[in-house]
Write a protein that holds these residues in place. Structure first.
Motif, mmCIF file in Angstrom:
data_model
loop_
_atom_site.group_PDB
_atom_site.id
_atom_site.type_symbol
_atom_site.label_atom_id
_atom_site.label_comp_id
_atom_site.label_asym_id
_atom_site.label_seq_id
_atom_site.Cartn_x
_atom_site.Cartn_y
_atom_site.Cartn_z
ATOM 1 N N MET A 1 0.847 -1.193 0.000
ATOM 2 C CA MET A 1 0.000 0.000 0.000
ATOM 3 C C MET A 1 0.887 1.248 0.000
ATOM 4 O O MET A 1 1.784 1.373 0.834
ATOM 5 C CB MET A 1 -0.899 0.000 1.245
ATOM 6 N N PRO A 2 0.692 2.159 -0.949
ATOM 7 C CA PRO A 2 1.514 3.375 -0.985
ATOM 8 C C PRO A 2 1.240 4.265 0.221
ATOM 9 O O PRO A 2 0.176 4.196 0.844
ATOM 10 C CB PRO A 2 1.072 4.051 -2.293
ATOM 11 N N ALA A 3 2.220 5.088 0.548
ATOM 12 C CA ALA A 3 2.056 6.042 1.648
ATOM 13 C C ALA A 3 1.012 7.083 1.270
ATOM 14 O O ALA A 3 0.965 7.559 0.138
ATOM 15 C CB ALA A 3 3.384 6.714 1.947
ATOM 16 N N LEU A 4 0.157 7.424 2.229
ATOM 17 C CA LEU A 4 -0.892 8.421 2.016
ATOM 18 C C LEU A 4 -0.676 9.587 2.966
ATOM 19 O O LEU A 4 -0.244 9.399 4.113
ATOM 20 C CB LEU A 4 -2.276 7.799 2.261
ATOM 21 N N PRO A 5 -1.009 10.801 2.527
ATOM 22 C CA PRO A 5 -0.887 11.949 3.443
ATOM 23 C C PRO A 5 -1.781 11.761 4.664
ATOM 24 O O PRO A 5 -2.892 11.216 4.576
ATOM 25 C CB PRO A 5 -1.354 13.124 2.587
ATOM 26 N N PHE A 6 -1.291 12.228 5.799
ATOM 27 C CA PHE A 6 -1.982 12.033 7.082
ATOM 28 C C PHE A 6 -1.916 13.324 7.890
ATOM 29 O O PHE A 6 -0.893 14.008 7.916
ATOM 30 C CB PHE A 6 -1.303 10.907 7.864
ATOM 31 N N THR A 7 -3.031 13.647 8.535
ATOM 32 C CA THR A 7 -3.104 14.824 9.403
ATOM 33 C C THR A 7 -3.837 14.453 10.678
ATOM 34 O O THR A 7 -4.812 13.697 10.639
ATOM 35 C CB THR A 7 -3.868 15.978 8.714
ATOM 36 N N GLN A 8 -3.378 14.961 11.807
ATOM 37 C CA GLN A 8 -4.139 14.826 13.052
ATOM 38 C C GLN A 8 -4.454 16.229 13.558
ATOM 39 O O GLN A 8 -3.561 17.063 13.683
ATOM 40 C CB GLN A 8 -3.364 14.022 14.093
ATOM 41 N N VAL A 9 -5.728 16.454 13.805
ATOM 42 C CA VAL A 9 -6.223 17.803 14.115
ATOM 43 C C VAL A 9 -6.844 17.810 15.504
ATOM 44 O O VAL A 9 -7.604 16.902 15.867
ATOM 45 C CB VAL A 9 -7.270 18.246 13.068
ATOM 46 N N ASP A 10 -6.525 18.835 16.276
ATOM 47 C CA ASP A 10 -7.177 19.060 17.564
ATOM 48 C C ASP A 10 -8.352 20.003 17.324
ATOM 49 O O ASP A 10 -8.191 21.069 16.714
ATOM 50 C CB ASP A 10 -6.191 19.673 18.552
ATOM 51 N N VAL A 11 -9.529 19.616 17.802
ATOM 52 C CA VAL A 11 -10.763 20.323 17.477
ATOM 53 C C VAL A 11 -11.437 20.833 18.754
ATOM 54 O O VAL A 11 -11.450 20.155 19.781
ATOM 55 C CB VAL A 11 -11.732 19.402 16.700
ATOM 56 N N PHE A 12 -11.996 22.027 18.661
ATOM 57 C CA PHE A 12 -12.815 22.638 19.713
ATOM 58 C C PHE A 12 -12.011 23.155 20.899
ATOM 59 O O PHE A 12 -12.519 23.185 22.026
ATOM 60 C CB PHE A 12 -13.894 21.679 20.225
ATOM 61 N N SER A 13 -10.781 23.581 20.679
ATOM 62 C CA SER A 13 -10.066 24.247 21.758
ATOM 63 C C SER A 13 -9.133 25.293 21.176
ATOM 64 O O SER A 13 -8.489 25.057 20.156
ATOM 65 C CB SER A 13 -9.254 23.255 22.597
ATOM 66 N N GLU A 14 -9.080 26.456 21.831
ATOM 67 C CA GLU A 14 -8.145 27.495 21.423
ATOM 68 C C GLU A 14 -6.710 27.102 21.779
ATOM 69 O O GLU A 14 -5.761 27.626 21.210
ATOM 70 C CB GLU A 14 -8.501 28.826 22.110
ATOM 71 N N GLU A 15 -6.556 26.174 22.745
ATOM 72 C CA GLU A 15 -5.236 25.697 23.148
ATOM 73 C C GLU A 15 -4.983 24.339 22.505
ATOM 74 O O GLU A 15 -5.721 23.389 22.762
ATOM 75 C CB GLU A 15 -5.163 25.519 24.664
ATOM 76 N N PRO A 16 -3.949 24.202 21.671
ATOM 77 C CA PRO A 16 -3.636 22.884 21.109
ATOM 78 C C PRO A 16 -3.434 21.846 22.218
ATOM 79 O O PRO A 16 -2.925 22.160 23.299
ATOM 80 C CB PRO A 16 -2.333 23.126 20.330
ATOM 81 N N VAL B 1 -1.981 19.374 14.454
ATOM 82 C CA VAL B 1 -0.950 19.040 15.429
ATOM 83 C C VAL B 1 0.083 18.081 14.839
ATOM 84 O O VAL B 1 1.269 18.156 15.155
ATOM 85 C CB VAL B 1 -1.586 18.435 16.707
ATOM 86 N N VAL B 2 -0.373 17.161 13.978
ATOM 87 C CA VAL B 2 0.512 16.156 13.390
ATOM 88 C C VAL B 2 0.268 16.122 11.885
ATOM 89 O O VAL B 2 -0.892 16.135 11.448
ATOM 90 C CB VAL B 2 0.264 14.748 13.983
ATOM 91 N N SER B 3 1.320 16.053 11.106
ATOM 92 C CA SER B 3 1.164 15.840 9.666
ATOM 93 C C SER B 3 2.314 14.963 9.187
ATOM 94 O O SER B 3 3.420 14.991 9.745
ATOM 95 C CB SER B 3 1.140 17.168 8.895
ATOM 96 N N GLY B 4 2.034 14.159 8.163
ATOM 97 C CA GLY B 4 3.041 13.248 7.638
ATOM 98 C C GLY B 4 2.425 12.285 6.666
ATOM 99 O O GLY B 4 1.520 12.655 5.908
ATOM 100 N N VAL B 5 2.884 11.024 6.669
ATOM 101 C CA VAL B 5 2.321 9.988 5.797
ATOM 102 C C VAL B 5 2.061 8.740 6.622
ATOM 103 O O VAL B 5 2.675 8.511 7.662
ATOM 104 C CB VAL B 5 3.255 9.662 4.614
ATOM 105 N N VAL B 6 1.120 7.936 6.144
ATOM 106 C CA VAL B 6 0.805 6.654 6.771
ATOM 107 C C VAL B 6 0.693 5.593 5.684
ATOM 108 O O VAL B 6 0.504 5.893 4.510
ATOM 109 C CB VAL B 6 -0.521 6.713 7.578
ATOM 110 N N ARG B 7 0.777 4.339 6.119
ATOM 111 C CA ARG B 7 0.588 3.196 5.212
ATOM 112 C C ARG B 7 -0.473 2.295 5.821
ATOM 113 O O ARG B 7 -0.144 1.335 6.500
ATOM 114 C CB ARG B 7 1.916 2.453 5.010
#
Length: 276
Positions: free
Chosen positions: A1-16, A269-275
Motif C-alpha cells: 500500500m503506498p504512503a498516504l498523506p496524514f493529518t491529526q487535528v485538535d478540534v474545539f479548543s483554542e489551546e492545542p 498538530v501532526v502531519s506526515g504519511v501513513v501506510r
C-alpha cells in the motif's frame, strides 16, 4: 500500500492538545472499508476519517467516518477536523468561505470563519422525550437524583444520543458514571452555568461500545443536538466540555433561523504519511 498523506487535528479548543483529536487520512479512494476500519481501530481515537473524491458535483470532498468499532454517517468534531485537514492540504472550496462535505448523512456545509470553522447541524433522525424506564436507567448510571433532572430527549443525528438536561453545571461536573446501566448507550448531560461564566452551559458525553463506557472530551454531534433541542438557550452561546478530563473544549453554537451552526477552533498538530 503506498504512503498516504496524514493529518491529526485538535478540534474545539483554542489551546492545542486541549480539545478532541481526529485522525485524517487523505487520498483514501483505493482503501477498502476493511482497511479503513482496521486503521481506525489501530489509531484508538474516538474517530478517524478518510477523505475521498466527492460523488456529488455540489461537494468539495467526501468523507467516511469510523470509530474504533463502526462507521458513522455523521459526527461533529471529525467534520471540522476533516475540513481543516482538507483546507490545510490545499483544498479550495467551490464557494468561497463555505466547504461542502459529502458524508453518510448527506451534504454538510462548513463555514470558514478563521480562526474557527462551523458546520450546519444535520436534521435529527429521531427526537422526542425519553421513556420512563430509560430515564430511570440514566439516573442510576449517572449517579444523580431524579430531582436533578430538568428534561430528557432522544437526539439522533448519526450517533444515537440520549440526553439529560440537569439543574446546573455543577451537577454535570459532579457526575460519576456507573458503567453497568450505561452500557449500550451514548449519553449526553447538559446544565447551565451561572451568569458571568464564559460558557453558558457545561456538557459531558459518555460513549459505550457495548462493553465499557468512556467519556468523550468534546463532542460536536451532541452539541448540535442540544442546540436544536434547547431553544430557550441564547441564539448564540458557548458550551464548555472536557473540563472533568482536564481539557478546555469550547463549542460555539449559533441558531440562524431554522439552522444551527456548531463551531470552534481547529489546529493541525501532526502531519506526515501513513501506510494503512
Amino acid at each position: 500500500m503506498p504512503a498516504l498523506p496524514f493529518t491529526q487535528v485538535d478540534v474545539f479548543s483554542e489551546e492545542p492538545l486541549s480539545g478532541n483529536p481526529v485522525a485524517v487520512v487523505h487520498d483514501a479512494d483505493d482503501l477498502t472499508s476493511g482497511q479503513m476500519q482496521r486503521f481506525a481501530n489501530w489509531t484508538n481515537l474516538s474517530e478517524t476519517t478518510f477523505l475521498l473524491r466527492p460523488g456529488s458535483s455540489d461537494a468539495d470532498y467526501r468523507v467516511r467516518i469510523f470509530t474504533t468499532e463502526e462507521e458513522l454517517p455523521f459526527a461533529g468534531h471529525p467534520t471540522l477536523g476533516s475540513a481543516r485537514a482538507w483546507l490545510t492540504a490545499g483544498g479550495t472550496p467551490q464557494t468561497p468561505g463555505t466547504v461542502v462535505q459529502e458524508c453518510g448523512a448527506g451534504l454538510v456545509e462548513v463555514r470558514v470563519e478563521e480562526p474557527h470553522l462551523a458546520f450546519a447541524a444535520p436534521p435529527l433522525f429521531r427526537e422526542g422525550p425519553l421513556e420512563a424506564e430509560l430515564l430511570e436507567r440514566l439516573v442510576a448510571g449517572l449517579g444523580i437524583s431524579p430531582a436533578d433532572v430538568v428534561s430528557g430527549a432522544h437526539l439522533h443525528n448519526g450517533p444515537r444520543w440520549v440526553v439529560l438536561q440537569v439543574t446546573d453545571a455543577a451537577t454535570v461536573l459532579g457526575v460519576v458514571p456507573v458503567p453497568g446501566p450505561l452500557v449500550g448507550l451514548d449519553v449526553g448531560v447538559v446544565g447551565r452555568h451561572p451568569a458571568g461564566h464564559e460558557a453558558q452551559v457545561e456538557v459531558r458525553a459518555f460513549l459505550s461500545d457495548g462493553r465499557a463506557v468512556a467519556e468523550d472530551p468534546v463532542t460536536g454531534s451532541l452539541n448540535a443536538g442540544i442546540g436544536q433541542w434547547l431553544t430557550d438557550l441564547p441564539p448564540r452561546y458557548v458550551a464548555a466540555q472536557g473540563t472533568a478530563m482536564g481539557r478546555s473544549g469550547r463549542v460555539h453554537v449559533e441558531r440562524d433561523g431554522s439552522r444551527v451552526w456548531v463551531g470552534g477552533a481547529t489546529t493541525v498538530v501532526v502531519s506526515g504519511v501513513v501506510r494503512p
